[in-house]
Design a protein around this motif. Structure first.
Motif, PDB file in Angstrom:
ATOM      1  N   ARG A  46      -8.875 -12.718   5.353  1.00  0.00           N
ATOM      2  CA  ARG A  46      -8.038 -11.532   5.414  1.00  0.00           C
ATOM      3  C   ARG A  46      -6.634 -11.927   5.873  1.00  0.00           C
ATOM      4  O   ARG A  46      -6.462 -12.847   6.678  1.00  0.00           O
ATOM      5  CB  ARG A  46      -8.634 -10.488   6.369  1.00  0.00           C
ATOM      6  CG  ARG A  46      -9.864  -9.809   5.790  1.00  0.00           C
ATOM      7  CD  ARG A  46     -10.598  -8.963   6.817  1.00  0.00           C
ATOM      8  NE  ARG A  46      -9.868  -7.795   7.271  1.00  0.00           N
ATOM      9  CZ  ARG A  46      -9.912  -6.595   6.690  1.00  0.00           C
ATOM     10  NH1 ARG A  46     -10.641  -6.409   5.593  1.00  0.00           N
ATOM     11  NH2 ARG A  46      -9.252  -5.578   7.202  1.00  0.00           N
ATOM     12  N   ALA A  47      -5.631 -11.207   5.349  1.00  0.00           N
ATOM     13  CA  ALA A  47      -4.230 -11.486   5.664  1.00  0.00           C
ATOM     14  C   ALA A  47      -3.641 -10.345   6.488  1.00  0.00           C
ATOM     15  O   ALA A  47      -3.910  -9.163   6.219  1.00  0.00           O
ATOM     16  CB  ALA A  47      -3.425 -11.665   4.379  1.00  0.00           C
ATOM     17  N   TYR A  48      -2.814 -10.711   7.478  1.00  0.00           N
ATOM     18  CA  TYR A  48      -2.198  -9.738   8.377  1.00  0.00           C
ATOM     19  C   TYR A  48      -0.710 -10.047   8.530  1.00  0.00           C
ATOM     20  O   TYR A  48      -0.307 -11.217   8.512  1.00  0.00           O
ATOM     21  CB  TYR A  48      -2.830  -9.792   9.770  1.00  0.00           C
ATOM     22  CG  TYR A  48      -4.322  -9.590   9.800  1.00  0.00           C
ATOM     23  CD1 TYR A  48      -4.874  -8.343  10.064  1.00  0.00           C
ATOM     24  CD2 TYR A  48      -5.191 -10.654   9.567  1.00  0.00           C
ATOM     25  CE1 TYR A  48      -6.248  -8.162  10.106  1.00  0.00           C
ATOM     26  CE2 TYR A  48      -6.565 -10.480   9.596  1.00  0.00           C
ATOM     27  CZ  TYR A  48      -7.081  -9.232   9.864  1.00  0.00           C
ATOM     28  OH  TYR A  48      -8.444  -9.058   9.885  1.00  0.00           O
ATOM     29  N   SER A  49       0.078  -9.011   8.720  1.00  0.00           N
ATOM     30  CA  SER A  49       1.461  -9.213   9.153  1.00  0.00           C
ATOM     31  C   SER A  49       1.476  -9.191  10.675  1.00  0.00           C
ATOM     32  O   SER A  49       0.633  -8.572  11.323  1.00  0.00           O
ATOM     33  CB  SER A  49       2.370  -8.123   8.589  1.00  0.00           C
ATOM     34  OG  SER A  49       1.960  -6.847   9.025  1.00  0.00           O
ATOM     35  N   VAL A  50       2.445  -9.907  11.251  1.00  0.00           N
ATOM     36  CA  VAL A  50       2.542 -10.053  12.703  1.00  0.00           C
ATOM     37  C   VAL A  50       3.789  -9.329  13.203  1.00  0.00           C
ATOM     38  O   VAL A  50       4.906  -9.616  12.756  1.00  0.00           O
ATOM     39  CB  VAL A  50       2.625 -11.538  13.100  1.00  0.00           C
ATOM     40  CG1 VAL A  50       2.736 -11.683  14.616  1.00  0.00           C
ATOM     41  CG2 VAL A  50       1.414 -12.311  12.569  1.00  0.00           C
ATOM     42  N   ASP A  51       3.607  -8.385  14.130  1.00  0.00           N
ATOM     43  CA  ASP A  51       4.750  -7.737  14.767  1.00  0.00           C
ATOM     44  C   ASP A  51       5.476  -8.778  15.611  1.00  0.00           C
ATOM     45  O   ASP A  51       4.885  -9.375  16.524  1.00  0.00           O
ATOM     46  CB  ASP A  51       4.274  -6.568  15.640  1.00  0.00           C
ATOM     47  CG  ASP A  51       5.426  -5.783  16.228  1.00  0.00           C
ATOM     48  OD1 ASP A  51       6.137  -6.326  17.100  1.00  0.00           O
ATOM     49  OD2 ASP A  51       5.626  -4.618  15.828  1.00  0.00           O
ATOM     50  N   GLN A  52       6.751  -9.006  15.338  1.00  0.00           N
ATOM     51  CA  GLN A  52       7.477 -10.084  15.983  1.00  0.00           C
ATOM     52  C   GLN A  52       7.818  -9.826  17.443  1.00  0.00           C
ATOM     53  O   GLN A  52       8.204 -10.740  18.166  1.00  0.00           O
ATOM     54  CB  GLN A  52       8.755 -10.382  15.194  1.00  0.00           C
ATOM     55  CG  GLN A  52       8.495 -10.867  13.774  1.00  0.00           C
ATOM     56  CD  GLN A  52       7.680 -12.151  13.751  1.00  0.00           C
ATOM     57  OE1 GLN A  52       8.166 -13.202  14.124  1.00  0.00           O
ATOM     58  NE2 GLN A  52       6.425 -12.060  13.316  1.00  0.00           N
ATOM     59  N   THR A  53       7.634  -8.590  17.893  1.00  0.00           N
ATOM     60  CA  THR A  53       7.881  -8.264  19.295  1.00  0.00           C
ATOM     61  C   THR A  53       6.592  -8.275  20.107  1.00  0.00           C
ATOM     62  O   THR A  53       6.519  -8.882  21.174  1.00  0.00           O
ATOM     63  CB  THR A  53       8.558  -6.891  19.428  1.00  0.00           C
ATOM     64  OG1 THR A  53       9.794  -6.911  18.723  1.00  0.00           O
ATOM     65  CG2 THR A  53       8.810  -6.551  20.894  1.00  0.00           C
ATOM     66  N   THR A  54       5.566  -7.617  19.580  1.00  0.00           N
ATOM     67  CA  THR A  54       4.316  -7.460  20.337  1.00  0.00           C
ATOM     68  C   THR A  54       3.246  -8.478  19.973  1.00  0.00           C
ATOM     69  O   THR A  54       2.325  -8.712  20.756  1.00  0.00           O
ATOM     70  CB  THR A  54       3.735  -6.059  20.105  1.00  0.00           C
ATOM     71  OG1 THR A  54       3.333  -5.942  18.724  1.00  0.00           O
ATOM     72  CG2 THR A  54       4.758  -4.980  20.437  1.00  0.00           C
ATOM     73  N   GLY A  55       3.329  -9.053  18.768  1.00  0.00           N
ATOM     74  CA  GLY A  55       2.282  -9.954  18.296  1.00  0.00           C
ATOM     75  C   GLY A  55       1.099  -9.240  17.676  1.00  0.00           C
ATOM     76  O   GLY A  55       0.182  -9.893  17.166  1.00  0.00           O
TER      77      GLY A  55
END
Length: 222
Positions: A93-102
């Motif tokens: 599975r693929a996820y995007s990562v929030d660059q502030t919170t992770g």
């Protein structure tokens, strides 16, 4: 090394620890739980749970295909995370990562079957390909990758790799190395990421059941 006295709970049987290239986030794959744990790193190396209200700080686990995560890999921009899960039939599975919170957001439509007991996932150094080694089914699944949105496209698999446990890609993203049973198999990487065994010899013996591979940064040693 000196202890930081910063013990945090994870899920059951944490199997793999993934630290992002900038040293900001940590993701732990819990082999006997249904989630990946997420933490933010402090300057002194201590960690803070991304989800402090829930034991184990789960950042995945809302879908059954996320059960028993085994391994995760970030692309070099740390904007996307790829996770393999499942003792039996396995899923990537693929996820995007929030660059502030992770924190992670599943990318719609980006869930793929990847054999049985997927053990390892890697992103090629050029960010264009993703590979999954599946231990029980004895195969490696190859994907091309859109570097803008992180989405994957399957480009096939190679079989005959009983006990496939790990994949390593050279720094130029031209060759892939797969450990299995008692050998390492070497493949060329095609323009779309597909794998082809090198000739005339692609198999090189090792000890029994090699479980991990590390490529030297200069690409000359494995």
């Amino acid at each position: 090394l000196a202890p930081l006295i910063n013990t945090l709970s994870t899920g059951l049987v944490p199997h793999h620890v993934n630290v992002d290239p900038q040293g900001k986030f940590v993701y732990v794959s819990n082999h006997e739980s249904n989630f990946v744990s997420g933490y933010r790193l402090n300057a002194d190396g201590s960690m803070v749970p991304m989800v402090p209200a829930i034991n184990g700080s789960p950042v995945t686990g809302t879908d059954a295909s996320e059960n028993q995560p085994h391994w995760s890999a970030l692309d070099t921009t740390r904007q996307f995370l790829y996770v393999v899960s499942g003792h039996g039939a396995s899923t990537l599975r693929a996820y995007s990562v929030d660059q502030t919170t992770g924190l992670l957001t599943f990318i719609t439509g980006q869930s793929f079957p990847v054999g049985t007991h997927a053990h390892n996932v890697v992103v090629s150094p050029n960010n264009q390909f993703v590979y999954v080694a599946s231990e029980v089914s004895g195969d490696v699944h190859a994907f091309s990758r859109n570097t803008s949105d992180g989405k994957l496209t399957s480009v096939g698999s190679v079989t005959g790799l009983s006990g496939a446990a790990a994949v390593a890609v050279d720094p130029a993203s031209k060759f892939a190395y797969v450990s299995y049973v008692n050998a390492v198999e070497v493949f060329t990487i095609g323009a779309n990421g597909a794998l082809t065994r090198i000739t005339p010899t692609s198999t090189f013996p090792t000890g029994n059941a090699p479980h991990a591979l590390t490529m030297h940064p200069n690409g000359q040693f494995l």
